[in-house]
Design an enzyme around this catalytic site. Structure first.
Site, short mmCIF file in Angstrom:
data_model
loop_
_atom_site.label_atom_id
_atom_site.label_comp_id
_atom_site.label_asym_id
_atom_site.label_seq_id
_atom_site.Cartn_x
_atom_site.Cartn_y
_atom_site.Cartn_z
N LYS A 13 0.84 -1.21 0.00
CA LYS A 13 0.00 0.00 0.00
C LYS A 13 0.86 1.25 0.00
O LYS A 13 0.70 2.14 -0.83
CB LYS A 13 -0.91 0.05 1.24
CG LYS A 13 -1.87 -1.10 1.39
CD LYS A 13 -2.75 -0.95 2.61
CE LYS A 13 -2.02 -1.04 3.93
NZ LYS A 13 -1.46 -2.36 4.25
N ARG A 121 11.75 -5.79 4.90
CA ARG A 121 11.51 -4.35 4.70
C ARG A 121 12.54 -3.52 5.45
O ARG A 121 12.85 -3.76 6.61
CB ARG A 121 10.11 -3.99 5.19
CG ARG A 121 9.85 -2.50 5.22
CD ARG A 121 8.39 -2.15 5.21
NE ARG A 121 7.64 -2.66 6.34
CZ ARG A 121 6.33 -2.52 6.47
NH1 ARG A 121 5.61 -1.90 5.54
NH2 ARG A 121 5.71 -3.01 7.53
P1 B4P Z 1 1.42 0.70 8.03
O1 B4P Z 1 2.53 1.62 8.17
O2 B4P Z 1 0.22 1.17 7.27
O3 B4P Z 1 2.07 -0.58 7.37
P2 B4P Z 1 1.85 -1.90 6.55
O4 B4P Z 1 0.38 -2.22 6.41
O5 B4P Z 1 2.70 -2.84 7.30
O6 B4P Z 1 2.54 -1.85 5.13
P3 B4P Z 1 2.24 -1.59 3.56
O7 B4P Z 1 1.11 -2.42 3.02
O8 B4P Z 1 2.15 -0.12 3.38
O9 B4P Z 1 3.57 -2.22 2.88
P4 B4P Z 1 4.83 -1.58 2.11
O10 B4P Z 1 4.42 -0.78 0.93
O11 B4P Z 1 5.75 -0.93 3.10
O12 B4P Z 1 0.82 0.29 9.51
C1 B4P Z 1 1.65 0.04 10.65
C2 B4P Z 1 0.84 -0.06 11.95
O13 B4P Z 1 0.28 1.24 12.32
C3 B4P Z 1 -0.39 -0.98 11.95
O14 B4P Z 1 -0.04 -2.34 12.15
C4 B4P Z 1 -1.22 -0.39 13.13
O15 B4P Z 1 -0.72 -0.80 14.37
C5 B4P Z 1 -0.99 1.10 12.99
N1 B4P Z 1 -2.05 1.73 12.17
C6 B4P Z 1 -1.89 2.29 10.93
N2 B4P Z 1 -3.07 2.73 10.45
C7 B4P Z 1 -4.02 2.45 11.40
C8 B4P Z 1 -5.43 2.63 11.47
N3 B4P Z 1 -6.14 3.17 10.46
N4 B4P Z 1 -6.08 2.21 12.58
C9 B4P Z 1 -5.41 1.65 13.59
N5 B4P Z 1 -4.06 1.44 13.60
C10 B4P Z 1 -3.38 1.83 12.51
O16 B4P Z 1 5.52 -2.95 1.58
C11 B4P Z 1 6.09 -3.90 2.48
C12 B4P Z 1 7.42 -4.41 1.93
O17 B4P Z 1 7.20 -5.16 0.74
C13 B4P Z 1 8.40 -3.29 1.56
O18 B4P Z 1 9.70 -3.68 1.94
C14 B4P Z 1 8.28 -3.19 0.03
O19 B4P Z 1 9.51 -2.76 -0.56
C15 B4P Z 1 7.95 -4.63 -0.36
N6 B4P Z 1 7.10 -4.72 -1.55
C16 B4P Z 1 6.06 -3.89 -1.88
N7 B4P Z 1 5.51 -4.28 -3.06
C17 B4P Z 1 6.20 -5.39 -3.46
C18 B4P Z 1 6.09 -6.27 -4.60
N8 B4P Z 1 5.18 -6.08 -5.57
N9 B4P Z 1 6.97 -7.32 -4.68
C19 B4P Z 1 7.89 -7.54 -3.71
N10 B4P Z 1 8.05 -6.73 -2.62
C20 B4P Z 1 7.21 -5.67 -2.49
#
Ligand code: B4P
Length: 204
Positions: A13, A121
């Site tokens: 995302k 990551r």
């Molecule tokens: P977030 O920071 O939103 O994180 P995420 O869901 O872990 O990651 P995302 O899906 O964005 O993945 P990314 O692009 O980095 O949330 C963190 C925490 O904050 C939550 O767990 C919660 O505790 C809190 N929080 C946030 N919002 C909240 C809400 N609304 N309500 C309550 N709590 C909330 O990609 C991940 C990795 O994969 C990266 O290293 C990237 O380089 C790699 N990658 C991406 N696309 C790829 C692909 N196509 N192929 C291979 N690798 C890929």
């Protein structure tokens, strides 16, 4: 254009939302980034959010809703992509009271792929840029391509926390696919970053 990016933790995302926001000149509103910045700065919100994030739990709705409302209202004219918000049906119902979302991009990635993505990551504490040891390695050692600061592994990217985050996602966040069914486009999030980006752009 008012968009929501939905998907399990690690689905990409944040990675894709940053590019879409830049290419379409709209704001990128990442709830995860806002919360991590608040923790770094020791604000009241940061103090409330820290233990939930470390444990892989969602931060309570009453903490994130007000942050989201302010960010949405500030960027209502410019347009925005909401990344990681809403994450519960209650959050979605909250914003439905004051904003009309145009499209929901649901990035679908199976659990088997997610663990490797999150344990690999690398994040920049300074500017929030995100890399991956295999799929998007930084150009110079452990330094951020954007601002040259050191990269780190997020505390919530440990294997046991990742599994809990996924369980929370299934229970709390996945019902949003139905909630937004009329506006949702499902994107296959497995494959090279450029291929996933192209699918998202095509759907817009
Ligand atoms: P977030 O920071 O939103 O994180 P995420 O869901 O872990 O990651 P995302 O899906 O964005 O993945 P990314 O692009 O980095 O949330 C963190 C925490 O904050 C939550 O767990 C919660 O505790 C809190 N929080 C946030 N919002 C909240 C809400 N609304 N309500 C309550 N709590 C909330 O990609 C991940 C990795 O994969 C990266 O290293 C990237 O380089 C790699 N990658 C991406 N696309 C790829 C692909 N196509 N192929 C291979 N690798 C890929």
């Amino acid at each position: 254009m008012k968009l929501i990016f939905l998907g399990p933790p690690g689905s990409g995302k944040g990675t894709q939302a940053k590019v879409i926001a830049q290419d379409y000149s709209i704001a990128h509103i990442s709830m995860g980034d806002i919360l991590r910045e608040s923790i770094k700065n020791g604000t009241e919100v940061g103090k409330k959010a820290e233990s939930f994030i470390k444990q892989g739990l969602l931060v309570p709705d009453e903490v994130v809703n007000e942050i989201a409302r302010q960010a949405i209202e500030k960027n209502a004219e410019k347009g925005f992509v909401l990344d990681g918000y809403p994450r519960t049906v209650a959050q979605a119902e909250f914003i439905a009271g004051f904003v009309n979302i145009d499209r929901v991009i649901y990035i679908d990635v199976p659990l088997s792929e997610l663990e490797g993505r999150l344990t690999g990551r690398l994040s920049c504490k300074n500017c929030g840029s995100v890399f991956h040891i295999k799929s998007k390695p930084p150009k110079s050692g452990n330094l951020c391509d954007n601002c040259s600061n050191e990269l780190y592994v997020r505390e919530d990217d440990k294997p046991e926390t990742i599994r809990r985050r996924y369980t929370v996602y299934e229970k709390e966040t996945s019902p949003l696919v139905d909630f937004y069914s009329a506006k949702t486009v499902k994107i296959n999030g497995v494959g090279p970053l450029e291929t996933v980006l192209a699918s998202i752009k095509k759907s817009l």
